[in-house]
Design a protein around this motif. Structure first.
Motif, mmCIF file in Angstrom:
data_model
loop_
_atom_site.group_PDB
_atom_site.id
_atom_site.type_symbol
_atom_site.label_atom_id
_atom_site.label_comp_id
_atom_site.label_asym_id
_atom_site.label_seq_id
_atom_site.Cartn_x
_atom_site.Cartn_y
_atom_site.Cartn_z
ATOM 1 N N LEU A 161 0.827 -1.201 0.000
ATOM 2 C CA LEU A 161 0.000 0.000 0.000
ATOM 3 C C LEU A 161 0.863 1.254 0.000
ATOM 4 C CD1 LEU A 161 -2.777 1.345 0.226
ATOM 5 C CD2 LEU A 161 -2.602 1.095 2.720
ATOM 6 N N MET A 162 1.904 1.254 0.817
ATOM 7 C CA MET A 162 2.791 2.414 0.848
ATOM 8 C C MET A 162 3.509 2.585 -0.482
ATOM 9 S SD MET A 162 4.424 2.067 4.689
ATOM 10 C CE MET A 162 5.462 3.487 4.414
ATOM 11 N N GLY A 163 3.895 1.471 -1.108
ATOM 12 C CA GLY A 163 4.546 1.546 -2.414
ATOM 13 C C GLY A 163 3.627 2.122 -3.471
ATOM 14 N N LEU A 164 2.333 1.721 -3.409
ATOM 15 C CA LEU A 164 1.371 2.253 -4.372
ATOM 16 C C LEU A 164 1.187 3.759 -4.186
ATOM 17 C CD1 LEU A 164 -0.741 1.783 -6.597
ATOM 18 C CD2 LEU A 164 -2.405 1.275 -4.788
ATOM 19 N N LEU A 165 1.069 4.168 -2.919
ATOM 20 C CA LEU A 165 0.916 5.602 -2.652
ATOM 21 C C LEU A 165 2.162 6.370 -3.092
ATOM 22 C CD1 LEU A 165 -0.744 5.501 0.895
ATOM 23 C CD2 LEU A 165 -1.836 5.971 -1.308
ATOM 24 N N LEU A 166 3.344 5.795 -2.841
ATOM 25 C CA LEU A 166 4.586 6.445 -3.248
ATOM 26 C C LEU A 166 4.684 6.520 -4.764
ATOM 27 C CD1 LEU A 166 7.280 7.667 -2.388
ATOM 28 C CD2 LEU A 166 8.258 5.357 -2.403
ATOM 29 N N LEU A 187 2.532 9.332 -5.911
ATOM 30 C CA LEU A 187 3.165 10.612 -5.563
ATOM 31 C C LEU A 187 4.321 10.925 -6.515
ATOM 32 C CD1 LEU A 187 3.568 13.047 -3.691
ATOM 33 C CD2 LEU A 187 4.992 11.565 -2.231
ATOM 34 N N MET A 188 5.134 9.901 -6.793
ATOM 35 C CA MET A 188 6.274 10.134 -7.662
ATOM 36 C C MET A 188 5.842 10.495 -9.089
ATOM 37 S SD MET A 188 9.006 9.898 -5.831
ATOM 38 C CE MET A 188 8.007 10.650 -4.530
ATOM 39 N N LEU A 189 4.768 9.825 -9.561
ATOM 40 C CA LEU A 189 4.258 10.175 -10.894
ATOM 41 C C LEU A 189 3.750 11.612 -10.919
ATOM 42 C CD1 LEU A 189 2.313 6.958 -12.018
ATOM 43 C CD2 LEU A 189 4.525 7.786 -12.843
#
Length: 321
Positions: free
Chosen positions: A237-242, A245-247
């Motif tokens: 989940l944190m990776g998806l949110l990151l 954000l990065m995109l």
């Protein structure tokens, strides 16, 4: 009702004679017949000598001696497997558990109740020891889903057929309460009077309680393995949110370091994949571990027996010649 009283014994040469005497005086008043099984845990020569003397002096007393110190619960399992009557009562050897209160436990064994715990009216230990005990019981209740674990005590009465549910239990880290929970959900607790220790100090220190809790959680629960799976989902989940954000930073032109977006997203995604993979493997290992505990697929409830059951053949193996 026919009752087997199982008493794990360790450093209790001074209290056993009084305990056996009070049991012999109290039990005939509310049971049809009984036996007293004294299981001496390890090389305590004084306690073993006293137990053997009591066996020779009293017809209903039997003494067993384990080859080494295996611990209280292992001694209890040995005594439970040697019991021959239809109801088993377990109690400590330090005279804190009053033999006269056994009647309270037996009265609570109704048609729908197979297991009864006797809980004290007041805490019988110091604040630190009592806190450690409560934490251990809370961990048992949450980690292993043992209903009513906060009311567990060493003063208990249960129907003997429940031992069939842990006939295959083995290994050095036995826990009688967990094993009993495999066979029934019909348990309750009653308030009983308890006395202060007549001699010595409790063998269960805070350190031993912590070790016992860890043994229960690691030995009977797959909870620690599942924590890794939950961490994997959290990392995903944190990776998806990151990633989102990065995109956003990339397309809005706010990215300051070239390639940082790609590296950050890859680290988060692959970390999540590794944790999830470990979690899945842990589930398989956990199922293998659970099957190896000897937990029953089912247990048929048996009615009260009209007379004492036959003495198990395994009892002779417990007696030291």
């Amino acid at each position: 009702m026919y009752v087997s009283v199982v008493v794990p014994c360790y450093r209790s040469a001074a209290t056993l004679p009084a305990l056996v005497s009070r049991l012999n005086d109290a039990l005939p008043g509310f049971v049809s017949d009984f036996e007293i099984l004294l299981v001496v845990d390890g090389g305590d020569i004084d306690t073993w000598t006293t137990a053997r003397d009591l066996e020779q002096a009293h017809e209903r007393v039997q003494a067993f001696r384990l080859s080494r110190n295996y611990g209280q619960h292992n001694a209890l399992v040995a005594g439970v497997r040697a019991a021959s009557h239809d109801v088993i009562v377990t109690m400590d050897d330090d005279l804190q558990h009053r033999p006269e209160e056994i009647q309270v436990l037996l009265t609570a064994l109704t048609d729908d109740i197979d297991l009864v715990y006797g809980v004290p009216e007041r805490e019988e230990h110091g604040a630190t020891r009592s806190l450690a005990s409560r934490l251990a019981k809370a961990g048992l209740e949450r980690a292993m889903s043992v209903d009513g674990a906060r009311q567990i005590s060493a003063f208990r009465a249960f129907r003997t057929y429940l031992r069939d549910g842990f006939a295959q239990l083995n290994g050095p880290h036995a826990c009688l309460d967990v094993a009993l929970s495999w066979g029934t959900t019909g348990s309750t607790a009653v308030t009983v009077r308890m006395d202060d220790r007549a001699h010595g100090r409790s063998n269960y220190t805070v350190r031993m309680l912590i070790r016992h809790t860890l043994n229960m959680v690691l030995g009977y629960s797959t909870g620690p393995l599942r924590i890794v799976t939950y961490l994997g989902f959290l990392a995903a989940l944190m990776g998806l949110l990151l990633f989102v954000l990065m995109l956003f930073l990339y397309f809005s032109g706010q990215t300051q370091v070239a390639g940082f977006t790609t590296v950050a997203c890859m680290v988060a995604i692959f970390s999540a994949a590794q944790l999830l993979a470990i979690g899945v493997l842990g589930e398989y290992v956990g199922r293998i571990h659970t099957n190896g505990l000897g937990r029953p697929t089912y247990l048929v409830r048996t009615p009260d027996l009209p007379a004492a059951a036959a003495i198990p053949a395994g009892r002779k193996a417990l007696v030291e010649s």
